[in-house]
Design a protein around this motif. Structure first.
Motif, PDB file in Angstrom:
ATOM      1  N   GLU A 199       0.846  -1.188   0.000  1.00 35.52           N
ATOM      2  CA  GLU A 199       0.000   0.000   0.000  1.00 35.52           C
ATOM      3  C   GLU A 199       0.879   1.235   0.000  1.00 35.52           C
ATOM      4  N   PRO A 200       0.373   2.336  -0.512  1.00 40.94           N
ATOM      5  CA  PRO A 200       1.170   3.567  -0.540  1.00 40.94           C
ATOM      6  C   PRO A 200       1.460   4.062   0.870  1.00 40.94           C
ATOM      7  N   HIS A 201       2.588   4.725   1.038  1.00 41.52           N
ATOM      8  CA  HIS A 201       3.008   5.238   2.340  1.00 41.52           C
ATOM      9  C   HIS A 201       2.461   6.642   2.522  1.00 41.52           C
ATOM     10  N   SER A 202       1.219   6.770   2.944  1.00 42.70           N
ATOM     11  CA  SER A 202       0.618   8.099   3.172  1.00 42.70           C
ATOM     12  C   SER A 202       0.073   8.142   4.582  1.00 42.70           C
ATOM     13  N   TYR A 203       0.935   8.536   5.502  1.00 43.80           N
ATOM     14  CA  TYR A 203       0.564   8.453   6.915  1.00 43.80           C
ATOM     15  C   TYR A 203       0.340   9.811   7.540  1.00 43.80           C
ATOM     16  N   GLY A 228      -8.062   6.703   7.385  1.00 46.82           N
ATOM     17  CA  GLY A 228      -7.093   7.299   8.286  1.00 46.82           C
ATOM     18  C   GLY A 228      -5.759   7.487   7.610  1.00 46.82           C
ATOM     19  N   ASN A 229      -4.695   7.454   8.401  1.00 49.16           N
ATOM     20  CA  ASN A 229      -3.381   7.633   7.826  1.00 49.16           C
ATOM     21  C   ASN A 229      -2.732   6.289   7.535  1.00 49.16           C
ATOM     22  N   GLY A 230      -3.560   5.232   7.506  1.00 48.16           N
ATOM     23  CA  GLY A 230      -3.034   3.925   7.174  1.00 48.16           C
ATOM     24  C   GLY A 230      -2.094   3.368   8.204  1.00 48.16           C
ATOM     25  N   VAL A 231      -2.121   3.996   9.390  1.00 53.24           N
ATOM     26  CA  VAL A 231      -1.125   3.648  10.383  1.00 53.24           C
ATOM     27  C   VAL A 231      -1.339   2.236  10.865  1.00 53.24           C
ATOM     28  N   GLY A 232      -0.229   1.525  10.967  1.00 52.25           N
ATOM     29  CA  GLY A 232      -0.298   0.164  11.463  1.00 52.25           C
ATOM     30  C   GLY A 232      -0.463  -0.863  10.374  1.00 52.25           C
ATOM     31  N   ASP A 233      -0.703  -0.429   9.116  1.00 50.23           N
ATOM     32  CA  ASP A 233      -0.909  -1.395   8.047  1.00 50.23           C
ATOM     33  C   ASP A 233       0.408  -1.954   7.539  1.00 50.23           C
ATOM     34  N   HIS A 234       1.519  -1.278   7.810  1.00 52.79           N
ATOM     35  CA  HIS A 234       2.810  -1.746   7.321  1.00 52.79           C
ATOM     36  C   HIS A 234       3.838  -1.570   8.430  1.00 52.79           C
ATOM     37  N   GLY A 274       8.692  18.480  13.808  1.00 55.57           N
ATOM     38  CA  GLY A 274       7.969  18.350  12.545  1.00 55.57           C
ATOM     39  C   GLY A 274       8.873  17.924  11.408  1.00 55.57           C
ATOM     40  N   ARG A 275      10.068  18.512  11.343  1.00 56.82           N
ATOM     41  CA  ARG A 275      11.015  18.124  10.288  1.00 56.82           C
ATOM     42  C   ARG A 275      11.473  16.682  10.473  1.00 56.82           C
ATOM     43  N   ASP A 276      11.734  16.302  11.718  1.00 58.65           N
ATOM     44  CA  ASP A 276      12.185  14.935  11.979  1.00 58.65           C
ATOM     45  C   ASP A 276      11.131  13.915  11.561  1.00 58.65           C
ATOM     46  N   ILE A 277       9.862  14.221  11.828  1.00 56.84           N
ATOM     47  CA  ILE A 277       8.788  13.309  11.429  1.00 56.84           C
ATOM     48  C   ILE A 277       8.679  13.254   9.917  1.00 56.84           C
ATOM     49  N   ASP A 301      11.188   7.446   8.251  1.00 55.20           N
ATOM     50  CA  ASP A 301      10.477   6.297   7.714  1.00 55.20           C
ATOM     51  C   ASP A 301       9.488   5.828   8.772  1.00 55.20           C
ATOM     52  N   LEU A 302       8.218   6.139   8.575  1.00 54.70           N
ATOM     53  CA  LEU A 302       7.218   5.811   9.585  1.00 54.70           C
ATOM     54  C   LEU A 302       6.812   4.345   9.563  1.00 54.70           C
ATOM     55  N   ASP A 303       7.404   3.561   8.642  1.00 57.44           N
ATOM     56  CA  ASP A 303       7.234   2.110   8.709  1.00 57.44           C
ATOM     57  C   ASP A 303       8.153   1.494   9.753  1.00 57.44           C
ATOM     58  N   ASN A 304       9.168   2.253  10.163  1.00 57.41           N
ATOM     59  CA  ASN A 304      10.152   1.748  11.103  1.00 57.41           C
ATOM     60  C   ASN A 304       9.595   1.822  12.525  1.00 57.41           C
ATOM     61  N   ILE A 305       9.391   0.665  13.123  1.00 55.33           N
ATOM     62  CA  ILE A 305       8.739   0.594  14.433  1.00 55.33           C
ATOM     63  C   ILE A 305       9.519   1.373  15.485  1.00 55.33           C
TER      64      ILE A 305
END
Length: 747
Positions: free
Chosen positions: A15-19, A49-55, A644-647, A651-655
């Motif tokens: 799925e696309p990374h749009s969180y 939502g922001n697809g959070v948790g799907d990847h 904000g810049r750090d976020i 890579d929000l897929d990185n746990i």
């Protein structure tokens, strides 16, 4: 191995990374720079939502160059085959574990599943099961309800546990009574009482003080009416009983009699009132520490305990006094017809409350998260009440248990896998000033401060049907605004109308979080972002809190019989906020609200400070400057921008990366707790929303006192608190910005 790699790749990248979306706007004026950070959008709300948790992405193992290390001998080929098999097994296990950990359900499905499991018929059964005629804290009725909650949590496989405290509370006298005699007339013996009143006998003249607000006392002072040594007769409402008594004590009154005026309360003239007058929360005889065992500590008591007598009386008793008062006419704005009282209106008041130690039980159950199980949102409700307490505790307890049932069923049967945990809490002794909740916070302060990222309060959530009110940490305002679009109330024809998100919701719905709200100690004592809300009857307060008339019939009348439907709506609102917080990669906390608040208050202090230094320079040291405070406010804004810049660059897929970012967000509220005051002396240490001389509002008020040459002014105290507040804000900015070695000069 290739098949395992392909399977994992499909799972991780399907799925696309749009969180998360950000709109970062900087005003290049140094300390006045601003940044807006949004962790979700309305589009996210409706489009899953922001697809959070799907990847969930685990770092791929580095390729091992086996062929370069081993010759192609039969023995080495066996080693290569074994290594390949081991890598395949590891890859398969990683894929399996990741798949188990990932919340596969998108946000739209989460909302629908919750809505399907909450129904009016289920709430009718729950409300009936938790209805009790008598369940004061520590009583057999309270114990019976405790067992019912434990049974439900056990049924839902939530592994319930009990937190036991031995607290000291004040009850009405077991022998004898509290009493008063007005003008040598008939002795009156009210059965209602105010816990934590001072005991004794006082004599004095009666003075009518309206609601006993600070403004009311200013009006009495304008009439040259001296309240020193007087017994004040005041109306219930506007502010808490504790605040009324604290204000009276500041005016040197000797006692306070509180009654429910028929203009404000439409119940019988013989109705008794119950409450407490501790200007704080928790067991006042263990301030700042838990009441596990009083013998561990020397005798001590909260500074919020009053030193004057306080007692409630019935409307009929108050009317009899009011009709006989002499003296001046009251201020016209008070819109009342009695006199204010004079020296001939003598009264004797006697209070004989008894201090008792009670064993109370807080009950907990947990739905554990699949990724960050040690991070959790807490949903809590008061279980006890002075009488039936249907609106005060029965509805909240029912919503608590129904949410526990629904969400646990979603996890068990629908494939929902929350990233973080949800902790459900049933607290006792709430009527004595959030005692159970506060003692739990005190007992586990260090753990909760690091792990609990939000508290949702369910006390008194249904008191009407036409209005809606919310009180919360500014960090949660953006999330609340999004969830308000989902809040509905029953129309007269039985349909549901989403009416509360219309217009400026912050202006129409938002209200300050008060000290007598159970969410307040979570926020101001423990630094946990907190939320409290309720359905209301417009601008009118529910009149039966603190009486034995708080019954199901009374609440049905106030809501036109829609209690189960409103309970569903309340559960939807609280449940969606909790689920959003445990579902998404990043905690939906809006840091811009606090940045704006700090800048506004610092600007107020700066303006008043410069005015005093210009008009009365002798009041403060010439070397004192507001520049450091303004610089700290600017640092906080820049630290927020850095986060904000750090976020944005992460890579929000990185746990692990998400966990680090969330921990930085979680520190914000906690770091607003002043490290320079003791929790035993000033428990509400929050410099923006707490109580005491260390807060920014107190600094501004102190400047006004200094400017007015008031005898309470203390320039040295102001100087000290001014410096400490500055470094509290600067410390919060440093913590928010990230690792100490990566700060450089960015903030």
């Amino acid at each position: 191995m290739d098949q395992a790699r392909t399977t994992i790749s499909k799972f991780l990248n399907g799925e696309p990374h749009s969180y998360t979306r950000f709109n970062l706007t900087q005003n290049m004026e140094g300390d006045t720079s601003q940044v807006e950070m949004k962790l979700s959008s309305d589009m996210d709300e409706e489009a899953g939502g922001n697809g959070v948790g799907d990847h969930l992405n685990h770092n791929s193992p580095n390729k091992t160059h086996v062929a370069q290390k081993f010759r192609r001998s039969p023995k080495n080929l066996c080693f290569m085959a074994a290594a390949a098999l081991l890598i395949f097994i590891i890859g398969y296990l990683i894929g399996y574990l990741v798949q188990r950990a990932a919340p596969l359900m998108n946000w739209g499905d989460v909302k629908r599943n919750l809505a399907q499991k909450l129904s009016a018929s289920n709430f009718e059964e729950a409300l009936s099961g938790f209805t009790s005629a008598s369940h004061r804290a520590g009583s057999p009725g309270d114990e019976e309800l405790r067992n019912k909650v434990v049974s439900k949590f056990t049924e839902y496989r939530m592994h319930p546990w009990t937190d036991v405290h031995h607290v000291k509370v004040q009850d009405a006298p077991t022998s004898g009574s509290n009493r008063f005699v007005f003008k040598n007339g008939t002795e009156e013996r009210p059965t209602g009482f105010l816990s934590y009143s001072a005991n004794g006998i006082v004599q004095g003249a009666v003075v009518y003080a309206h609601y006993a607000t600070e403004e009311d006392f200013m009006m009495l002072a304008n009439k040259n009416l001296n309240t020193s040594g007087k017994v004040l007769l005041v109306r219930a409402g506007k502010i808490s009983y504790a605040a009324k008594v604290a204000n009276a004590a500041k005016m040197n009154a000797s006692a306070v009699l509180i009654y429910a005026d028929p203009i404000d309360y439409s119940f019988g003239e013989d109705t008794q009132l119950f409450g407490h007058v501790h200007m704080g929360s928790g067991d006042p005889y263990t301030p700042g520490f838990p009441s596990f065992n009083h013998t561990q500590f020397p005798p001590v008591q909260s500074s919020g305990l009053p030193k004057i007598l306080a007692q409630t009386i019935t409307p009929a008793m108050a009317t009899s006094i009011l009709r006989q008062l002499g003296g001046q006419d009251p201020p016209a704005v008070w819109a009342c017809y009695n006199k204010l009282g004079d020296e001939t209106d003598g009264i004797t008041v006697e209070v004989n409350n008894v201090l008792a130690e009670k064993k109370i039980n807080n009950i907990f159950g947990v739905i554990k998260g699949f990724v960050d199980a040690d991070r959790y949102v807490v949903i809590g409700a008061q279980r006890d009440a002075w009488g039936p307490g249907f609106a005060a505790s029965t509805v909240g307890t029912s919503v608590l248990v129904e949410l526990a049932r629904s969400i646990s069923d979603m996890v068990k049967n629908d494939g929902f896998k929350p990233r973080r945990s949800i902790l459900f809490a049933s607290f006792s002794a709430g009527e004595y000033g959030s005692v159970g909740a506060t003692e739990w916070l005190e007992g586990y302060m260090s753990t909760l401060g690091m792990s609990a990222f939000s508290y949702i309060n369910l006390d008194g959530i249904v008191t009407g049907r036409s209005g809606f009110k919310v009180a919360a940490s500014p960090l949660m305002h953006n999330l609340i605004g999004n969830m308000l679009k989902q809040v509905t109330a029953p129309n007269k024809d039985g349909t549901l109308d989403s009416q509360f998100s219309k217009g400026n919701w912050e202006k129409n719905i938002l209200e300050p979080l008060q000290m007598d709200n159970a969410a307040y100690p979570f926020l101001a004592f423990s630094g946990i972002p907190s939320l409290s809300f309720r359905f209301t009857s417009g601008d009118k307060d529910y009149p039966f809190f603190g009486t034995k008339l708080d019954t199901q019939d009374k609440l049905n009348t106030a809501t036109n019989g829609d209690v189960p439907q409103l309970a569903v709506a309340a559960a939807q609102f609280a449940g969606q906020i909790a689920l959003r917080l445990v579902h998404d990669h990043l905690l939906q906390m809006d840091l811009k609200k606090y940045s704006d608040s700090i800048r506004f208050q610092v600007a107020q202090i700066s303006g008043r400070f410069r005015s005093i230094m210009r008009m009365k320079p002798q009041l403060l040291p010439k070397s004192l400057t507001v520049q450091w405070l303004m610089s700290a406010a600017g640092s906080f804004t820049r630290a927020m921008q850095k986060l904000g810049r750090d976020i944005e660059n992460s890579d929000l897929d990185n746990i692990e990366k998400c966990r680090i970012l969330n921990d930085r967000i979680m520190t914000v509220e906690r770091n607003f707790l002043s490290p320079y005051v003791s929790p035993t002396d000033s428990p509400f240490r929050h410099i923006l929303l707490g109580s005491g001389a260390h807060t920014l509002p107190a600094l501004y008020n102190h400047l006004n006192i200094l400017g007015a040459d008031n005898h309470e002014a203390d320039a040295d105290l102001f100087h000290t608190q001014f410096a400490l507040a500055t470094w509290t804000i600067q410390g919060c900015a440093i913590s928010l910005a990230g690792d100490i070695w990566a700060l450089e000069n960015e903030i």
